[in-house]
Enzyme design. Structure first.
Site, PDB file in Angstrom:
ATOM      1  N   LYS A  30      41.342  28.153  39.618  1.00 39.99           N
ATOM      2  CA  LYS A  30      42.384  28.556  40.743  1.00 39.99           C
ATOM      3  C   LYS A  30      43.454  27.754  40.430  1.00 39.99           C
ATOM      4  O   LYS A  30      43.657  26.913  39.914  1.00 39.99           O
ATOM      5  CB  LYS A  30      41.513  28.416  41.773  1.00 39.99           C
ATOM      6  CG  LYS A  30      41.121  26.858  42.274  1.00 39.99           C
ATOM      7  CD  LYS A  30      40.415  26.594  43.607  1.00 39.99           C
ATOM      8  CE  LYS A  30      39.014  27.044  43.621  1.00 39.99           C
ATOM      9  NZ  LYS A  30      38.745  28.386  44.360  1.00 39.99           N
ATOM     10  N   ARG A  31      44.497  28.329  41.187  1.00 42.98           N
ATOM     11  CA  ARG A  31      45.816  27.625  41.369  1.00 42.98           C
ATOM     12  C   ARG A  31      45.606  26.049  41.706  1.00 42.98           C
ATOM     13  O   ARG A  31      44.592  25.722  42.271  1.00 42.98           O
ATOM     14  CB  ARG A  31      46.797  28.230  42.181  1.00 42.98           C
ATOM     15  CG  ARG A  31      47.507  29.462  41.671  1.00 42.98           C
ATOM     16  CD  ARG A  31      48.147  29.053  40.463  1.00 42.98           C
ATOM     17  NE  ARG A  31      49.424  28.317  40.500  1.00 42.98           N
ATOM     18  CZ  ARG A  31      50.833  28.966  40.730  1.00 42.98           C
ATOM     19  NH1 ARG A  31      50.684  30.429  40.122  1.00 42.98           N
ATOM     20  NH2 ARG A  31      51.645  28.005  40.893  1.00 42.98           N
ATOM     21  N   THR A  44      39.025  34.832  46.047  1.00 41.47           N
ATOM     22  CA  THR A  44      38.119  35.901  45.265  1.00 41.47           C
ATOM     23  C   THR A  44      37.570  35.248  44.125  1.00 41.47           C
ATOM     24  O   THR A  44      36.625  36.071  43.585  1.00 41.47           O
ATOM     25  CB  THR A  44      39.226  37.090  44.868  1.00 41.47           C
ATOM     26  OG1 THR A  44      40.419  36.391  44.465  1.00 41.47           O
ATOM     27  CG2 THR A  44      39.816  37.731  46.198  1.00 41.47           C
ATOM     28  N   LYS A  98      43.268  23.090  47.945  1.00 41.93           N
ATOM     29  CA  LYS A  98      42.143  23.448  47.219  1.00 41.93           C
ATOM     30  C   LYS A  98      41.127  22.485  46.873  1.00 41.93           C
ATOM     31  O   LYS A  98      39.852  22.534  46.237  1.00 41.93           O
ATOM     32  CB  LYS A  98      42.537  24.382  46.186  1.00 41.93           C
ATOM     33  CG  LYS A  98      42.993  25.548  46.497  1.00 41.93           C
ATOM     34  CD  LYS A  98      43.635  26.594  45.449  1.00 41.93           C
ATOM     35  CE  LYS A  98      44.411  27.636  45.395  1.00 41.93           C
ATOM     36  NZ  LYS A  98      43.669  28.927  46.171  1.00 41.93           N
ATOM     37  N   HIS A 113      48.058  36.837  54.062  1.00 44.84           N
ATOM     38  CA  HIS A 113      47.240  36.320  53.060  1.00 44.84           C
ATOM     39  C   HIS A 113      47.551  34.701  53.323  1.00 44.84           C
ATOM     40  O   HIS A 113      46.860  33.767  52.483  1.00 44.84           O
ATOM     41  CB  HIS A 113      47.886  36.248  51.372  1.00 44.84           C
ATOM     42  CG  HIS A 113      47.855  37.780  50.955  1.00 44.84           C
ATOM     43  ND1 HIS A 113      46.627  38.285  50.499  1.00 44.84           N
ATOM     44  CD2 HIS A 113      48.654  38.724  51.183  1.00 44.84           C
ATOM     45  CE1 HIS A 113      46.773  39.648  50.024  1.00 44.84           C
ATOM     46  NE2 HIS A 113      48.028  39.792  50.695  1.00 44.84           N
ATOM     47  N   LYS A 138      33.809  36.484  42.098  1.00 46.00           N
ATOM     48  CA  LYS A 138      33.653  36.818  40.805  1.00 46.00           C
ATOM     49  C   LYS A 138      32.554  35.889  40.299  1.00 46.00           C
ATOM     50  O   LYS A 138      31.796  36.446  39.310  1.00 46.00           O
ATOM     51  CB  LYS A 138      34.839  36.608  40.164  1.00 46.00           C
ATOM     52  CG  LYS A 138      36.195  37.387  40.396  1.00 46.00           C
ATOM     53  CD  LYS A 138      37.454  37.019  40.149  1.00 46.00           C
ATOM     54  CE  LYS A 138      38.602  37.637  40.826  1.00 46.00           C
ATOM     55  NZ  LYS A 138      39.990  37.069  40.666  1.00 46.00           N
TER      56      LYS A 138
HETATM   57  C1  26Q Z   1      57.074  33.825  48.456  1.00 46.12           C
HETATM   58  C2  26Q Z   1      58.407  33.287  48.456  1.00 46.12           C
HETATM   59  C3  26Q Z   1      59.008  32.790  47.515  1.00 46.12           C
HETATM   60  C4  26Q Z   1      58.336  32.315  46.319  1.00 46.12           C
HETATM   61  C5  26Q Z   1      57.214  32.500  46.248  1.00 46.12           C
HETATM   62  C6  26Q Z   1      56.380  33.372  47.134  1.00 46.12           C
HETATM   63  C7  26Q Z   1      54.850  33.433  46.925  1.00 46.12           C
HETATM   64  C8  26Q Z   1      54.509  33.943  46.096  1.00 46.12           C
HETATM   65  C9  26Q Z   1      53.102  34.145  45.849  1.00 46.12           C
HETATM   66  C10 26Q Z   1      53.864  32.989  48.224  1.00 46.12           C
HETATM   67  C11 26Q Z   1      52.604  33.349  47.828  1.00 46.12           C
HETATM   68  C12 26Q Z   1      52.282  33.782  46.988  1.00 46.12           C
HETATM   69  C13 26Q Z   1      50.660  34.228  46.622  1.00 46.12           C
HETATM   70  C14 26Q Z   1      49.794  33.589  47.447  1.00 46.12           C
HETATM   71  C15 26Q Z   1      48.348  34.067  47.330  1.00 46.12           C
HETATM   72  O1  26Q Z   1      47.892  34.144  46.098  1.00 46.12           O
HETATM   73  N1  26Q Z   1      47.208  34.055  48.352  1.00 46.12           N
HETATM   74  C16 26Q Z   1      45.930  34.122  48.007  1.00 46.12           C
HETATM   75  O2  26Q Z   1      45.791  35.518  48.312  1.00 46.12           O
HETATM   76  C17 26Q Z   1      44.470  35.652  47.922  1.00 46.12           C
HETATM   77  C18 26Q Z   1      44.164  37.261  48.209  1.00 46.12           C
HETATM   78  O3  26Q Z   1      44.097  37.463  49.565  1.00 46.12           O
HETATM   79  C19 26Q Z   1      43.203  35.022  48.881  1.00 46.12           C
HETATM   80  O4  26Q Z   1      42.173  35.212  48.416  1.00 46.12           O
HETATM   81  C20 26Q Z   1      43.658  33.659  48.649  1.00 46.12           C
HETATM   82  O5  26Q Z   1      42.969  32.674  49.637  1.00 46.12           O
HETATM   83  C21 26Q Z   1      45.070  33.205  49.109  1.00 46.12           C
HETATM   84  O6  26Q Z   1      45.440  31.840  48.778  1.00 46.12           O
END
Ligand code: 26Q
Length: 849
Positions: free
Chosen positions: A583-584, A691, A589, A392, A695
């Site tokens: 979004k986050r 995503t 972004k 991702h 939506k």
């Molecule tokens: C990893 C290690 C330690 C702590 C946290 C994490 C961690 C947690 C969540 C790393 C990444 C995430 C989330 C990532 C994320 O949401 N990515 C998004 O995924 C979507 C679905 O594929 C995409 O549409 C987005 O572009 C992407 O940013």
């Protein structure tokens, strides 16, 4: 309704749901007529009353809205559990192949409305509650969001669970039962404050605890090098500590089908020996108190959406959940005497949602080699046939790495196995590129610069038979920039699976007005077959329909205006353009690019009070990772600048800036149906897919965006005339960076840009507080502007001018909005899941009668 359903060949319960949502019709009679669930309103009412008394010990006279909600959930669950048992019975009897989705995150939001629609019981429940004198909308507001995720990746997992069940795929989702989900966000003096999200405090009526499937997980300890009587190396992992994993099951009901799958979430519990052995020096009471350590594993979701390197608890969480899940998969496989290791990979497909569960590769190898005494080659073949991995992110700083010393302390045996995998990998690399040490360094599972660390992405790539990106552009970049060597080594392993969203939650449930309008014209089949929305294009040329479409949008905007007034105390007009970025909060972004444009508009208005611009409401909602100071500074800047603009009588209410606190799934469901413009303005090459873009477009918002992630494919679908694209492309970003990007060039060349940046850096918006936005201001100039806002600023403003012009022609705008809705069929997560099932999982649907 019956005839509509027949005419369109759709499933009956769908029709019942839509009509009931729109607030008319008798749901039960409808459902019965259409052959779905036969539960009369009276029977539903009796169930609710029974649960109120016998389960909740409540008298109807003193029951709260939440009591009524719990009782209604339990009444609905009666139906869902029957279907669950039937589904699992069919799957087990036929010993079907299943997919196991492994994800550290599931952003489910609220389940009530979704499950009522899925079962076709929405109208029935509404009528039953009315008969009991209860206000349905008040009752449903009692449900707290299940917020066990950070953002896109977690919500994707939730959409996938919905599509898997709806399409009758045998599937089980594994995750962690976090006691605290993503923090609750509040603002104080514009600052983000984090509060714990204790969503389970009063219990969760959807879950069923399964103590009988509790698993034991071992951690820490050391490896003893032992040889058996034939001189074979038989390492033994000893002096470990043990924790228990207790499964909490959440049913996932398919829409308009009999399938109910499970989401199985593990809660950690201490065993007696975990602490009594390790901590008994302080005596009995101290030892029991220390038991809490084993229970902290599933305590809280990490609120980061990029890697926070080196946090021991995070590694322990990952291993805990992977170990529980693999043991559970094994237990289920062995239940059937026809099964063995020979057919394991024929019955089990495991999808790794990013690298977070990638430790599963070494855990399955450990089980096969150490516990099953299998030889390496056979174990490796089973392992790689079982796993597939979804990537991702391309951001190098977001790739997961674990320091070897920490890894060795927590999982000493796994580290040995990873070294062994790596040695064999290095032989493969040597064969392909003899003598090329640079290639070996790149491919290695172990990174060596200063200290050593384990590269989880490399482990996931070599341990899987398929690796996918989440949008076409992202997959191309994955192959070209992140993993070119692995792509050469394993041709065909890398594939694209463009993300999707479930139309049940993101249109049918969240936008009942639009759903009803569509169903009135097209019938109800679209909710299970989103390509049918193409039929709306015919109506885009029909003035009456365009007016109805805009009437729906206007009503949704009025609803949102009420929420905004309640949450922020800001009055906004539903006739203004609702410009939405939700979004986050991340630099890539570029919420701050949006802010620079707001400042430019505000300044133009102050200098030319009669300037004719379309009145706009700029809406933001976003959480920042608690440790991400710059992101928090951007939130503060938007809040304080917004306050100033909103209070400025000189601009006649032409601009409003609103930051809705505590963004979450249920809030998204209110904002998205009311949006006119969808901001998707990441630096090209940084957003893997997005995503939210799908939506918003599905709900008739037009996109303003860069050629990044899935925006590229959205443009392909809606056509360049129905989207606002601006800014640098991936290639241009690369070229500019290679040529030495200097934000000062843009600053000096563009008078307006210079003025708004200087303004931002002044104390104008934070009277009495010096340097409130120094971090943000500094990042754009002295910090080198890593996300190239200055390079894209002018193009963005020009594009916003085109938006302004387009919005003045309401009728033309309506046509574009309708075409956006009509052409979102590709972005149904049903399409995505079918592609995974066919190309990666080799999985067939199993209808459940
Ligand atoms: C990893 C290690 C330690 C702590 C946290 C994490 C961690 C947690 C969540 C790393 C990444 C995430 C989330 C990532 C994320 O949401 N990515 C998004 O995924 C979507 C679905 O594929 C995409 O549409 C987005 O572009 C992407 O940013």
């Amino acid at each position: 309704m019956r005839s509509t359903a027949k005419k369109n060949g759709g499933k009956g319960s769908v029709a019942a749901g839509v009509v009931a949502l729109a607030g008319n019709g008798n749901g039960a009679r409808q459902a019965e007529a259409d052959g779905a669930e036969v539960v009369s309103v009276d029977a539903m009412r009796a169930r609710i009353e029974r649960h109120l008394v016998s389960t909740l010990a409540r008298h109807a006279g003193s029951a709260t809205a939440r009591d009524w909600w719990v009782a209604t959930v339990l009444a609905l669950r009666d139906t869902i559990h029957e279907r669950l048992i039937r589904t699992q019975g069919v799957h087990n009897a036929r010993n079907v192949r299943r997919v196991y989705y492994m994800s550290l995150e599931y952003l489910m939001g609220r389940m009530f409305g979704n499950n009522l629609l899925a079962t076709g019981l929405l109208g029935t429940a509404r009528d039953a509650l009315a008969a009991l004198g209860q206000d349905f909308d008040l009752v449903r507001e009692s449900e707290v969001d299940m917020g066990l995720g950070n953002g896109g990746l977690g919500r994707l997992a939730a959409c996938f669970m919905d599509s898997l069940a709806t399409l009758d795929y045998p599937a089980l989702g594994y995750g962690i039962y976090y006691e605290f989900g993503l923090f609750r966000q509040a603002f104080r003096n514009g600052h983000q404050e984090e509060h714990p999200d204790s969503w389970t405090l009063f219990g969760d009526p959807w879950e069923v605890v399964r103590p009988e499937y509790t698993q034991q997980v071992r951690l820490y300890g050391r490896v003893e090098n032992v040889f058996d009587d034939r001189g074979n190396y038989r390492p033994s992992w000893v002096d470990t500590r043990t924790v228990l994993g207790v499964p909490h099951d959440i049913p996932i009901a398919g829409y308009g089908t009999g399938t109910v799958n499970l989401l199985r979430l593990w809660a950690s519990k201490a065993t007696e020996d975990f602490d009594l052995a390790a901590f008994n020096s302080g005596g009995y009471v101290e030892a029991v108190r220390e038991k809490a350590v084993g229970e902290t594993i599933s305590k809280v979701l990490y609120p980061n959406d990029k890697t926070e390197n080196g946090k021991e608890l995070r590694l322990v969480q990952q291993y805990f959940f992977v170990a529980c899940s693999l043991r559970d998969i094994l237990r289920r496989h062995r239940r059937n005497s026809a099964n063995s290791w020979d057919n394991f990979a024929d019955k089990v497909a495991v999808q790794l949602n990013d690298t977070h569960p990638a430790i599963a590769v070494s855990e399955l190898m450990r089980i096969l080699i150490d516990e099953e005494s299998m030889d390496w080659e056979r174990a490796w073949a089973i392992t790689t046939r079982t796993f597939a991995y979804t990537n991702h992110t391309l951001l190098p700083e977001a790739l997961e790495k674990w320091g070897v010393p920490l890894f060795e302390r927590v999982l000493p045996r796994h580290l040995q196995i990873i070294y062994e995998i790596n040695e064999r990998l290095m032989q493969v690399v040597e064969l392909r590129w003899p003598g090329d040490n640079a290639k070996k360094r790149i491919c290695s599972l172990i990174e060596e610069n200063g200290g050593k660390s384990v590269r989880m992405a490399n482990l996931a790539v070599v341990g899987s038979h398929a690796v996918n990106g989440v949008a076409e552009l992202h997959t191309a970049l994955l192959k070209r920039t992140l993993f070119p060597e692995f792509d050469a080594l394993y041709p065909g392993k890398f594939r694209n699976k463009t993300n999707g969203i479930t139309p049940r939650r993101w249109l049918l449930k969240c936008n009942p007005r639009l759903a009803s309008l569509i169903t009135a014209r097209l019938g109800d089949g679209w909710a299970r077959d989103l390509d049918q929305l193409r039929g709306l294009e015919r109506f885009a040329g029909d003035r009456a329909f365009r007016e109805e479409f805009m009437t729906v949008k206007r009503a949704n905007k009025a609803d949102l205006a009420t929420v905004i007034a309640a949450e922020c105390g800001v009055k906004v007009s539903p006739d203004a353009l609702f410009d939405v970025q939700i979004k986050r909060l991340h630099e890539y972004k570029r919420q701050h690019l949006n802010l620079l444009h707001i400042l430019a508009l505000y300044r133009r208005l102050l200098q030319h009070p009669d300037l004719d611009i379309v009145p706009r409401v700029f809406l933001f909602a976003a959480k920042a990772a608690p440790g991400y100071d710059l992101a928090k500074n951007i939130i503060r800047a938007i809040n304080l600048i917004g306050q100033r603009i909103n209070a400025d009588a000189r601009i006649n209410g032409k601009l409003k800036v609103v930051f809705l606190p505590n963004y979450r799934v249920s809030l998204a469901e209110r904002i998205i149906p009311a949006a006119d413009l969808s901001e998707q303005i990441s630096t090209a090459g940084k957003e893997a897919s997005g995503t939210g873009n799908m939506k918003l477009s599905l709900n008739g918002a037009l996109t303003i965006g860069t050629l990044d992630g899935a925006n590229v494919e959205i443009q392909e679908e809606v056509g360049p005339e129905n989207i606002f694209i601006f800014g640098l492309t991936v290639d241009e970003v690369e070229a500019l960076r290679a040529g030495g990007y200097n934000p000062w060039d843009y600053y000096h060349r563009d008078e307006e840009l210079r003025a708004v940046i200087d303004w931002l850096g002044s104390d104008f918006f934070s009277p009495g507080e010096h340097g409130a936005f120094a971090a943000l201001h500094g990042s754009l100039l002295r910090g080198g502007d890593p996300y190239m806002l200055l390079a894209d600023f002018r193009a963005y403003c020009e594009c916003q001018r085109r938006v302004d012009a387009a919005y003045r022609d309401r009728d033309a705008w309506a046509r574009m909005a309708i075409i956006n809705t009509a052409r979102m069929g590709k972005f149904s997560s049903d399409r995505t899941i079918r592609e995974y099932a066919q190309d990666i999982w080799r999985l067939d649907p199993v209808p459940v009668p």
